[in-house]
Design an enzyme around this catalytic site. Structure first.
Site, short mmCIF file in Angstrom:
data_model
loop_
_atom_site.label_atom_id
_atom_site.label_comp_id
_atom_site.label_asym_id
_atom_site.label_seq_id
_atom_site.Cartn_x
_atom_site.Cartn_y
_atom_site.Cartn_z
N LYS A 234 4.88 21.25 -59.69
CA LYS A 234 4.79 22.09 -60.88
C LYS A 234 3.36 22.60 -61.06
O LYS A 234 3.14 23.75 -61.43
CB LYS A 234 5.25 21.32 -62.12
CG LYS A 234 5.18 22.19 -63.37
CD LYS A 234 6.06 21.73 -64.50
CE LYS A 234 6.03 22.77 -65.62
NZ LYS A 234 6.79 22.37 -66.80
N HIS A 259 20.01 26.79 -70.53
CA HIS A 259 19.67 27.01 -71.94
C HIS A 259 20.86 27.58 -72.71
O HIS A 259 21.12 27.21 -73.85
CB HIS A 259 18.48 27.96 -72.06
CG HIS A 259 17.15 27.29 -71.86
ND1 HIS A 259 15.98 28.00 -71.73
CD2 HIS A 259 16.81 25.98 -71.77
CE1 HIS A 259 14.98 27.16 -71.57
NE2 HIS A 259 15.46 25.93 -71.59
N HIS A 273 19.33 18.23 -72.09
CA HIS A 273 18.64 19.29 -71.34
C HIS A 273 18.80 19.18 -69.82
O HIS A 273 19.19 20.13 -69.15
CB HIS A 273 17.16 19.32 -71.73
CG HIS A 273 16.36 20.33 -70.98
ND1 HIS A 273 16.57 21.69 -71.11
CD2 HIS A 273 15.39 20.21 -70.03
CE1 HIS A 273 15.74 22.35 -70.30
NE2 HIS A 273 15.02 21.47 -69.64
#
Lengths: 375, 375
Positions: A234, A259, A273
């Site tokens: 990341k 989402h 999530h």
């Protein structure tokens, strides 16, 4: 735990010039944090933001470390859950922190999962037009995702993360011990984000995960290494594109679908999530294949790996009814990864070969989702 | 108006590297704004944030210009007043703008005085983690102060401007025509901020203001020049210290006292911002003299100039009762220009010789304020 305690700390530097910081991954960093903070921020007071679950499970360790170093702190504890990511909750957290008279040189400690990191980080971004903060992520998801990159924010009734700021922490303490108290479901959900980094641009990492999955889930030495590799992956993307002008959007692989599904299920326990991301990644692969871009072998290999980790990969894996397809499409269009009306998706040419496609025809998405609903 | 219409536009560039922008000061820039926006932001939609007073007085001109250029816009109008600078109002403005589906490349127009600029600018800062915005300041105060420097934000019950972000506009349109509809009281209040730039570090500008005050108040050519000089003065300070790590604090001359007085009077019509700054500047001069730093001649010259402009210069000029001195001191200490418990004030060695003093003894402030109350 014995294996973990024998491990050396791993430091992942995030090289963002004057906003550079380190992530320290170690089994005992929480116990050493008081000393680290005392050295990094001499004279500062600390505003700890946490949720009630984390407070009950983990606060004693952090408190002991802060007390042992004579640090002055105030604890703000809020109810847990994604609902905490609201403007109203932000307002109350900021109110509570300002009431403690934290000054511009004091430090906010975001002590919790991704929700706390996003909320407390955003509070830090806007209090006194920007205070420093430290992330102490207590979930796997937060350690590999929210703690890198400086995205902070809350949800709007119009969509997730639509309100926020880029605000980098000054330090991230990723303690391996806290992960032992995570539920299996939340550990799996965090693992979905780890897998994502393999799928984006590092097929070798994906293969390594296939081989080391058991050791990671058992808490063996591969766990720290998986976290470090995900953070480094990341970091590479974030350093190249801090404000998401371009390639950083690759990190949204699985998130456009994910989402929308989270919104469709009311950000509830029906779909957390990481589970949304898992289904979203499976959908992104299959959608890419339906467009002639990816291939069925890779899709199936991805799905097999996610399934082995206990993650959902189909719309039908979500308990309860989903809204009509047009409504899902509207949620996708309202997601912030939209540019002048065209739909933007992270598509893929196979494992480790994701790319940004800014001109996706909404009709094709509609058709694809309708087909997926039949599964 | 005839004098103004003959004037050429004045452009003040704000040289903040990749955040650089221009301020255009002209009698007709509002009428030309549609064309300017169309050229600067091709394809963008516009979210106009204004208050009901400005809407009634000025919207027709802006709307005509937007319509003439075929621009697509949504108008969000809120009740006027400093009370609008709250988290609750921010939430509702952001909600309304997101409902209009403004995307990341669309533009927020902050059309109003300082309150609208601060609120809409902050909304832009946090929507989709940062949208571009344009300031159209409709008060003298906003033209010379809020439109330069990128400070945006709202008030907290704990103090003014405690919640916000640094977010630079992409363009500022300072229209001279809109000032004609300003009340005398609000024009005077804005003038206090103009005087401030002379007092900080430019005695020559202060002397020029003494000579040109009548022309400025009558709307002669000196008005545009005064605005431009004030903007340039602020720009110099902001460019040198964008995030207020050091010298930018000089811009707070008169504001530490002023904010406390505004808080003490409930941010009400009893004392509007520029009036608080006028009293604050008079107090800063007299406090400095009481510490043996400034001199009575300069103090009196400053007070005479402010009085001639119809501005208050004494605590007793504020209608109604003030809270006890200790409470005023607490409000000063809670103001954000505080560092680790020591009181920071902008003091002065005379006209144009302001400086930052970080170690002011609160007892001396208490004593000074008590003396001032007797006046």
């Amino acid at each position: 735990m014995s294996t973990q305690n024998a491990q050396e700390p791993i430091i992942v530097p995030i090289d963002l010039e004057d906003r550079a910081y380190d992530i320290e991954i170690a089994p005992d960093v929480l116990d050493r944090l008081g000393g680290i903070l005392k050295q990094k921020f001499p004279g500062a007071r600390f505003g700890v933001v946490t949720d009630i679950n984390v407070k009950n499970a983990q606060w004693a360790r952090l408190q002991k470390s802060l007390d042992a170093n004579g640090l002055d702190y105030a604890l703000i504890s809020i109810p847990p859950g994604e609902n905490a990511k609201s403007m109203a909750r932000l307002d109350s957290v900021v109110f509570a922190l300002l009431k403690e008279k934290l000054e511009r040189n004091d430090i906010i400690l975001a002590f919790g999962g991704g929700v706390i990191g996003d909320l407390a980080g955003f509070a830090a971004a806007i209090m006194r037009r920007g205070m420093d903060f430290v992330q102490i992520p207590t979930s796997l998801l937060a350690q590999v995702d929210s703690s890198v990159g400086g995205k902070t924010g809350v949800n709007s009734p119009h969509g997730k993360n639509l309100i926020g700021a880029f605000h980098q922490p000054k330090f991230v303490a990723a303690d391996l011990g806290v992960l032992d108290s995570l539920s299996d479901r939340h550990f799996r959900a965090g693992y979905a984000e780890v897998v994502k980094y393999g799928l984006i641009d590092d097929e070798e990492f994906f293969f390594w995960l296939e081989e080391n999955q058991d050791n990671i889930f058992e808490g063996g030495p591969a766990r720290a290494e998986a976290i470090a590799r995900a953070c480094r992956a990341k970091a590479r993307v974030v350093v190249a594109d801090e404000k998401e002008q371009g390639q950083r959007a690759l990190l949204n692989l699985g998130h456009t679908f994910g989402h929308a599904l989270e919104a469709a299920t009311g950000y509830s326990d029906r779909l957390i999530h990481g589970e949304g991301v898992a289904i979203g990644m499976a959908l992104a692969h299959r959608f890419s294949t339906s467009l002639g871009l990816s291939n069925t072998q890779d899709d199936q290999r991805v799905v097999a790996h996610l399934k082995k980790a206990g993650l959902p990969t189909n719309l039908s894996d979500i308990p309860g009814e989903l809204p009509p397809t047009q409504e899902l499409l509207d949620l996708i269009a309202q997601d912030k990864k939209v540019s002048r009306g065209a739909l933007t998706f992270i598509l893929t040419k196979g494992i480790g070969k994701a790319f940004i496609e800014k001109n996706v025809n909404p009709d094709l998405v509609f058709e694809f989702l309708n087909k997926e609903r039949q599964k």
